[in-house]
Design a protein around this motif. Structure first.
Motif, mmCIF file in Angstrom:
data_model
loop_
_atom_site.group_PDB
_atom_site.id
_atom_site.type_symbol
_atom_site.label_atom_id
_atom_site.label_comp_id
_atom_site.label_asym_id
_atom_site.label_seq_id
_atom_site.Cartn_x
_atom_site.Cartn_y
_atom_site.Cartn_z
ATOM 1 N N SER A 197 1.046 4.855 4.219
ATOM 2 C CA SER A 197 1.888 3.672 4.004
ATOM 3 C C SER A 197 3.080 4.009 3.121
ATOM 4 N N TYR A 198 4.141 3.260 3.335
ATOM 5 C CA TYR A 198 5.450 3.527 2.738
ATOM 6 C C TYR A 198 5.527 3.237 1.238
ATOM 7 N N GLY A 199 4.736 2.289 0.761
ATOM 8 C CA GLY A 199 4.800 1.962 -0.672
ATOM 9 C C GLY A 199 6.041 1.154 -1.010
ATOM 10 N N HIS A 200 6.662 1.470 -2.163
ATOM 11 C CA HIS A 200 7.862 0.758 -2.612
ATOM 12 C C HIS A 200 7.630 -0.739 -2.799
ATOM 13 N N GLY A 215 2.708 7.318 -4.978
ATOM 14 C CA GLY A 215 1.369 6.820 -5.267
ATOM 15 C C GLY A 215 0.387 7.895 -5.679
ATOM 16 N N GLU A 216 0.899 9.042 -6.077
ATOM 17 C CA GLU A 216 -0.021 10.141 -6.385
ATOM 18 C C GLU A 216 -0.697 10.017 -7.741
ATOM 19 N N GLN A 233 0.862 -1.184 0.000
ATOM 20 C CA GLN A 233 0.000 0.000 0.000
ATOM 21 C C GLN A 233 0.901 1.238 0.000
ATOM 22 N N VAL A 234 0.407 2.304 -0.617
ATOM 23 C CA VAL A 234 1.202 3.536 -0.679
ATOM 24 C C VAL A 234 0.327 4.758 -0.438
ATOM 25 N N GLY A 235 0.897 5.744 0.244
ATOM 26 C CA GLY A 235 0.228 7.036 0.411
ATOM 27 C C GLY A 235 -0.681 7.095 1.619
ATOM 28 N N LYS A 236 -1.464 8.196 1.659
ATOM 29 C CA LYS A 236 -2.260 8.508 2.837
ATOM 30 C C LYS A 236 -3.599 7.773 2.829
#
Ligand SMILES: O=C(O)CNC(=O)[C@H](CS)NC(=O)CCC(=O)C(=O)O
Length: 258
Positions: free
Chosen positions: A208-211, A229-230, A198-201
């Protein structure tokens, strides 16, 4: 959840267009709630969840197996807590395997609100034996399980070629720990690691950190996504070469053969 299903469907479309043999979605792809009570109230059984019914329909329609992290009710009807599970949906849209997260994220980091996953989630109590898929024999774990190498080593001994760590890692822990832990698991197990993140707010309290990353059995990153993740949901492709697993294990045997 309807929004998350739409996001997943965007990813499925991209995966299908790119010729994927299987798709790996993150932990808690159905929702990330802002409180334990909200998380429990949103939870639905797999056969009633519109989120899962939607994914299963797409899996069947495209003949695309999908690994996905979701929330599911406890098996114990008296329990108020729910389970954090990884489901394998096969190319016919059937749920064929289920792993319930064994290690729960109960932590307090300096300057941050404590997190207590066990307030919401009931821990699983067994390792799911690795199972055959279109991309090899898969061993399932979830997020915080990454910090407990014992499960991955057990899965390796049981013949896993590919280890899954669908996640929603926090940003401060992710910055320092995410990649080195994942690479260590790939190197010591001589297996592919697929970590969809998961990524973003998510809400006022959580990001979440993403990557998201795929690592080969030698420990090299072969595919990765960023931490922003935008631009909306992203997908990354990687070749899972089972010959590469045999080669690495053959040249540097780490399992005792007696
Ligand atoms: O909350 C949900 O609904 C889904 N579950 C999660 O996101 C879980 C529990 S809060 N996240 C982690 O385990 C992060 C681990 C982590 O970040 C680390 O090990 O550093």
């Amino acid at each position: 959840m309807a929004h998350n299903l739409a996001q997943c469907r965007t990813v499925i479309q991209k995966a299908v267009s790119g010729g994927a043999k299987a798709l790996f979605l993150p932990e808690a792809s159905d929702y990330i709630a802002s409180s334990p009570s909200e998380s429990i109230s949103l939870c639905q059984p797999a056969d009633k969840s519109p989120f899962l019914l939607g994914l299963r329909e797409d899996a069947k329609h495209h003949s695309l197996p999908i690994s996905v992290g979701v929330h599911e009710p406890s098996l114990n009807p008296a329990s108020k807590r729910i389970r954090n599970t990884l489901l394998w949906i096969n190319a016919k849209g059937e749920i064929t395997h289920r792993y319930a997260k064994l290690h729960l994220f109960d932590i307090s980091l300096p300057g941050r609100p404590p997190m207590k996953e066990s307030a919401t989630i009931e821990a699983g109590n067994e390792i799911l034996p690795p199972f055959e898929t279109a991309v090899g024999k898969v061993g399932a774990m979830i997020c915080f399980d990454l910090r407990f190498p014992e499960i991955s080593l057990a899965l390796k001994r049981q013949g896993a070629d590919v280890l899954l760590y669908p996640s929603a890692f926090t940003v401060p822990t992710g910055k320092v720990h995410w990649l080195p832990l994942l690479r260590a698991r790939a190197i010591e197990c001589q297996a592919y690691v697929i970590a969809a993140a998961q990524v973003g707010k998510h809400n006022e309290k959580r990001a979440s950190y993403g990557h998201s990353v795929v690592i080969d059995p030698w420990g090299e990153v072969v595919a990765e996504l960023g931490g922003e993740g935008e631009g909306g949901p992203e997908v990354v492709f990687a070749e899972i070469d089972l010959e590469r697993v045999r080669e690495v294990r053959g040249k540097m045997p780490l399992l005792r053969r007696t």
